[in-house]
Design a protein around this motif. Sequence first.
Motif, PDB file in Angstrom:
ATOM      1  N   TYR A 213       1.095  -1.062   0.450  1.00 48.21           N
ATOM      2  CA  TYR A 213       0.092   0.463  -0.235  1.00 48.21           C
ATOM      3  C   TYR A 213       0.607   1.247   0.043  1.00 48.21           C
ATOM      4  N   ILE A 214       0.773   2.370  -0.784  1.00 50.02           N
ATOM      5  CA  ILE A 214       1.192   3.377  -1.314  1.00 50.02           C
ATOM      6  C   ILE A 214       0.605   4.179  -0.848  1.00 50.02           C
ATOM      7  N   SER A 215       1.693   5.250  -0.063  1.00 51.78           N
ATOM      8  CA  SER A 215       0.489   6.878   0.189  1.00 51.78           C
ATOM      9  C   SER A 215       1.745   7.495  -0.721  1.00 51.78           C
ATOM     10  N   LEU A 216       0.870   8.525  -1.057  1.00 56.08           N
ATOM     11  CA  LEU A 216       1.729   9.427  -2.436  1.00 56.08           C
ATOM     12  C   LEU A 216       1.737  10.779  -1.241  1.00 56.08           C
ATOM     13  N   VAL A 343       5.812   9.012  -3.849  1.00 59.43           N
ATOM     14  CA  VAL A 343       5.874   7.895  -2.780  1.00 59.43           C
ATOM     15  C   VAL A 343       6.084   7.986  -1.689  1.00 59.43           C
ATOM     16  N   ASN A 344       5.341   8.456  -0.904  1.00 57.11           N
ATOM     17  CA  ASN A 344       6.186   8.679   0.265  1.00 57.11           C
ATOM     18  C   ASN A 344       5.634   7.776   1.841  1.00 57.11           C
ATOM     19  N   VAL A 345       5.204   6.816   1.652  1.00 57.97           N
ATOM     20  CA  VAL A 345       5.214   5.914   2.628  1.00 57.97           C
ATOM     21  C   VAL A 345       4.916   4.482   2.186  1.00 57.97           C
ATOM     22  N   ILE A 346       5.733   3.333   2.557  1.00 59.04           N
ATOM     23  CA  ILE A 346       5.273   2.137   1.651  1.00 59.04           C
ATOM     24  C   ILE A 346       4.833   1.284   2.948  1.00 59.04           C
TER      25      ILE A 346
END
Length: 354
Positions: A213-216, A343-346
């Motif tokens: 799950y990628i947070s942008l 990409v901010n958080v994976i």
Amino acid sequence: MRKDELKQLLQKYQNGTLSKEEEQKIEELLESFDVYNEFLNETLHDEGMKESDLTKMMKKAQQKFFFRNTLLVVSFILTIVPLLTMFTFVYYGWGREHNRGNEFIETIQTVSEMTAPNVYVDYDTVDVEIKPFTMTVMTDKYKWMDDKKIYLGKDTYKLFLNDVFAKESNYRAIGYSLHHIGINFIHPKAKYFLPDERTKIESLPRDWPVEIYISLNQSYSLKEINEKFKGYNMTWLALDTGVEEQMRDDLDFIRTPAIGFPYKKVHVDSVFNRSFTDYEEVVKGLELLSKNEKWATQLTEYKDLKMAERLKWIKKHKELKIYGIAMTGTAKDVLSLEKMKEVNVIRLGQINFP
């Protein structure tokens, strides 16, 4: 009349505290006892009936009484249960295609597609059971891993008239519980920190299939998402609805979920069948869940889905903005995302062991 009730009435009769109507009933009852005792005495005297024979006669009478009452109860059950079942069929089936039962099933399907990233209902295996006042819906769930459908298990939802009173799952370790909720996405403007899990992915063999799950770093249009992440296997997109940036802590995320929509076509009967634009499909899905928000909330672990508020925000902005992506691939594919500034958080999801 029970024995203790009769004793109380007789005591009141003796004390003279009954009404005239009650006294009359007691006297009629006592007269019937006198007639019965007279019959027994005459029978014993005239026929020489033994006390043991009298006992047998009493037991036989009791058995007949019990048998007769049992038949009455069974007859009542055999009559009333089909009537109640028929009533329930009408209750859930009235209205042809847009009946209550079909709308409940559609709500189950849509709430799964919009609140559970990359988790879908198998439309072809939905099973329904109707009993008096209840409808039980059993659904098989799956997710996409490298363009393959991975079976998760079965969820069962039980409706008593218009309320969901039970949810069961055979693939969730602790069922539908608050402790099952995982925070997968974080909005770039939210006042909450979500730990990154890239190191977990780096420890895996490079060819292992994983879900992430990628947070942008900001919200992007669908066109921008398609351009920037071309070649990656996207399965679900987290939708910016104005609610996400107001999240302050993990309690907010546990109370209100991230919502989104499938990146790929789900089923011809799904809201997300790609027969019209993504925007129209999302609006249709939000309208359904907003209309049935009570059901939608009861079908999840969450306390406040804020569907009406989200629908209003989407209609006002007339464009879909994406702040998170669920995707699958090998650990090697995922690690290539580290070089992207978007990409901010994976976060790590399911690992599909070879």
